[in-house]
Enzyme design. Structure first.
Site, PDB file in Angstrom:
ATOM      1  N   HIS A 134       0.874  -1.176   0.000  1.00 22.85           N
ATOM      2  CA  HIS A 134       0.000   0.000   0.000  1.00 22.85           C
ATOM      3  C   HIS A 134       0.916   1.233   0.000  1.00 22.85           C
ATOM      4  O   HIS A 134       2.019   1.184   0.553  1.00 22.85           O
ATOM      5  CB  HIS A 134      -0.834  -0.048   1.277  1.00 22.85           C
TER       6      HIS A 134
ATOM      7  N   ASP B   3       3.355  -4.080   7.939  1.00 28.08           N
ATOM      8  CA  ASP B   3       2.090  -3.363   7.830  1.00 28.08           C
ATOM      9  C   ASP B   3       0.976  -4.380   8.064  1.00 28.08           C
ATOM     10  O   ASP B   3       0.684  -5.195   7.184  1.00 28.08           O
ATOM     11  CB  ASP B   3       2.013  -2.721   6.434  1.00 28.08           C
TER      12      ASP B   3
ATOM     13  N   GLN C 240      -4.262  -5.051   7.127  1.00 27.24           N
ATOM     14  CA  GLN C 240      -5.251  -6.015   6.616  1.00 27.24           C
ATOM     15  C   GLN C 240      -5.169  -7.351   7.334  1.00 27.24           C
ATOM     16  O   GLN C 240      -5.862  -8.300   6.953  1.00 27.24           O
ATOM     17  CB  GLN C 240      -5.050  -6.229   5.106  1.00 27.24           C
TER      18      GLN C 240
ATOM     19  N   LYS D 190     -10.519  -0.476  10.493  1.00 25.64           N
ATOM     20  CA  LYS D 190     -10.737  -1.684   9.677  1.00 25.64           C
ATOM     21  C   LYS D 190     -11.098  -2.879  10.549  1.00 25.64           C
ATOM     22  O   LYS D 190     -11.347  -3.969  10.058  1.00 25.64           O
ATOM     23  CB  LYS D 190      -9.473  -2.009   8.879  1.00 25.64           C
TER      24      LYS D 190
ATOM     25  N   CYS E 271      -4.718   2.208  -3.667  1.00 25.21           N
ATOM     26  CA  CYS E 271      -3.504   2.814  -3.075  1.00 25.21           C
ATOM     27  C   CYS E 271      -2.311   1.898  -3.258  1.00 25.21           C
ATOM     28  O   CYS E 271      -1.484   1.744  -2.337  1.00 25.21           O
ATOM     29  CB  CYS E 271      -3.709   3.145  -1.597  1.00 25.21           C
TER      30      CYS E 271
END
Ligand code: PMP
Length: 404
Positions: free
Chosen positions: A119, A196, A199, A222, A361
């Site tokens: 991302h 990261d 997700q 999220k 993104c």
């Protein structure tokens, strides 16, 4: 697996809009009533500026903020909860690392490595750091099935590499990376391993301590929490040595006319009035998720993702993008011959189906796939097989409407 994992009635927006199939949880999730209630309760009984007042109400706000930090750290499998810094979310977490750690540690001639899956939030800050420092910026490429080429990554991570930044789960394809293997590659040359987790945390059972990463970023919105809150877990030794990110109230120990000393961790990295409302909401969100169980969440949405991928791929003119060889979460990215993703998402919207269309993104990834955009459906615990059916029927119908 036919029904949702949790009642839609737990989520006021879904209850108020039964006509919607909300398939954009990878962008942001809906919020359960318990999260909204926790925020209202905080403002009704505990709102004051924390850490500053000697009166009891300020103590209540301080306690609420600290309790949320403990709850979120516990949910993330982090034993030392003060090493979990609250931020505005993944973007701020990664900028914090690239700015505070990066400027102090990356110099001319060093190397910074990311992957093609990233991302922009885990790409641009490192790219810009490398440009500023005069360091090399390298991108680990993907295999044809959408996984990071691990041999290629290992070759790029040379002894002058200072940081390797990679996603746990790709937002654009749904690929789940082998984080421990990536950490081993980074640590093999003494580089910082930055993950990261935006997700991953909402969808998998994540134990940050067990993953062995040096830093792990995530976003509250999220994972059923409010927008504007998230965090980053960083090893204590790194936090001790790292300069502050922002300067101001709360992050100082003593401010002299000439010099200033810093507060203890985590306060050293949380300048200014914190987002207590957000932290309280996120605390309620992790209680809700823990109550359901992350193994059940993962199984449910992986089932829906696999079903959607199979049914969409069976439609003529639809290509489902690979997600690392196995479909192991609820993200399904696809392209439809002759129908632009933006047109498709508008057609689906007219039928009450919310999906994302665009580059997600992840322009460097889209370039490598030779695509400008895809349509992405993402499933969560409140979705069910009926949502998949509606999506598949509507995508098939859209092609017919466009004259195919
Ligand atoms: N990384 C990934 C993998 C993401 O999916 C997102 C959100 N789309 C981000 C980073 C950025 O998160 P936020 O906008 O919450 O800061």
């Amino acid at each position: 697996m036919n029904g949702p994992l949790v009642p839609r009635s737990d989520f006021p927006l879904l209850a108020a809009h039964p006509e919607l199939s909300y398939l954009d949880s990878a962008a942001t999730s809906q919020k359960p009533a318990s999260v909204m209630d926790a925020i209202r309760e905080y403002y009704t009984n505990a709102n004051a500026n924390p850490h500053r007042g000697a009166y009891r109400l300020s103590g209540a706000a301080t306690d609420a903020y600290a309790a949320s930090r403990a709850a979120v750290a516990n949910f993330l499998g982090v034993a030392d909860s003060d090493t979990m810094l609250f931020t505005r979310g993944t973007t701020e977490s990664l900028n914090l690392l690239a700015t505070a750690w990066g400027r102090a540690n990356v110099k001319a001639g060093d190397r910074v490595v990311v992957t093609r899956l990233e991302h922009h939030a885990n790409f641009v800050p490192w790219q810009q750091l490398a440009l500023e420092a005069g360091a090399e910026f390298r991108i680990a490429e993907l295999t044809a099935d959408g996984a990071v080429d691990m041999a290629g990554l290992a070759r790029l991570v040379t002894p002058n590499t200072k940081v390797v930044a990679f996603a746990h789960v790709s937002n654009a394809l749904g690929t789940v990376n082998d984080v421990p293997a990536m950490v081993r590659i980074a640590h093999g040359v003494g580089a910082l391993a930055v993950c990261d987790g935006a997700q991953a945390v909402p969808h998998l059972s994540v134990s940050v301590d067990a993953l062995g990463v040096d830093a792990y970023a995530f976003s509250g919105h999220k994972m059923l929490g409010p927008m504007g809150i998230g965090g980053v877990v960083v090893r204590r030794a790194i936090l001790e040595q790292m300069p502050p990110y922002q300067m101001g109230g709360d992050m100082i120990s003593r401010v002299g006319d000439e010099r200033t000393t810093w507060n203890v961790i985590p306060h050293k990295f949380e300048a200014g009035t914190p987002n207590v409302e957000g932290a309280v909401g996120l605390g309620a969100a992790v209680r809700y998720l823990a109550g359901v169980g992350m193994a059940a969440v993962h199984e449910h949405e992986t089932g829906l993702g696999a079903l959607a991928a199979e049914r969409l791929a069976a439609l003529e003119g639809v290509r489902v993008l690979p997600s690392g060889g196995v479909r192991s979460n609820g993200v399904v990215s696809f392209v439809v011959d002759g129908v632009h993703p933006h047109d498709l998402s508008q057609i689906l919207d007219a039928e009450g189906i919310c999906v994302r269309a665009g580059h997600h993104c992840a322009q460097p990834l889209m370039r490598s796939l030779d695509l400008a955009a895809t349509t992405r459906a993402s499933f969560y615990l409140y979705n069910d097989a009926q949502d998949v059916e509606r999506l598949v029927t509507a995508v098939g119908g859209a092609r017919k409407r466009m004259g195919y």
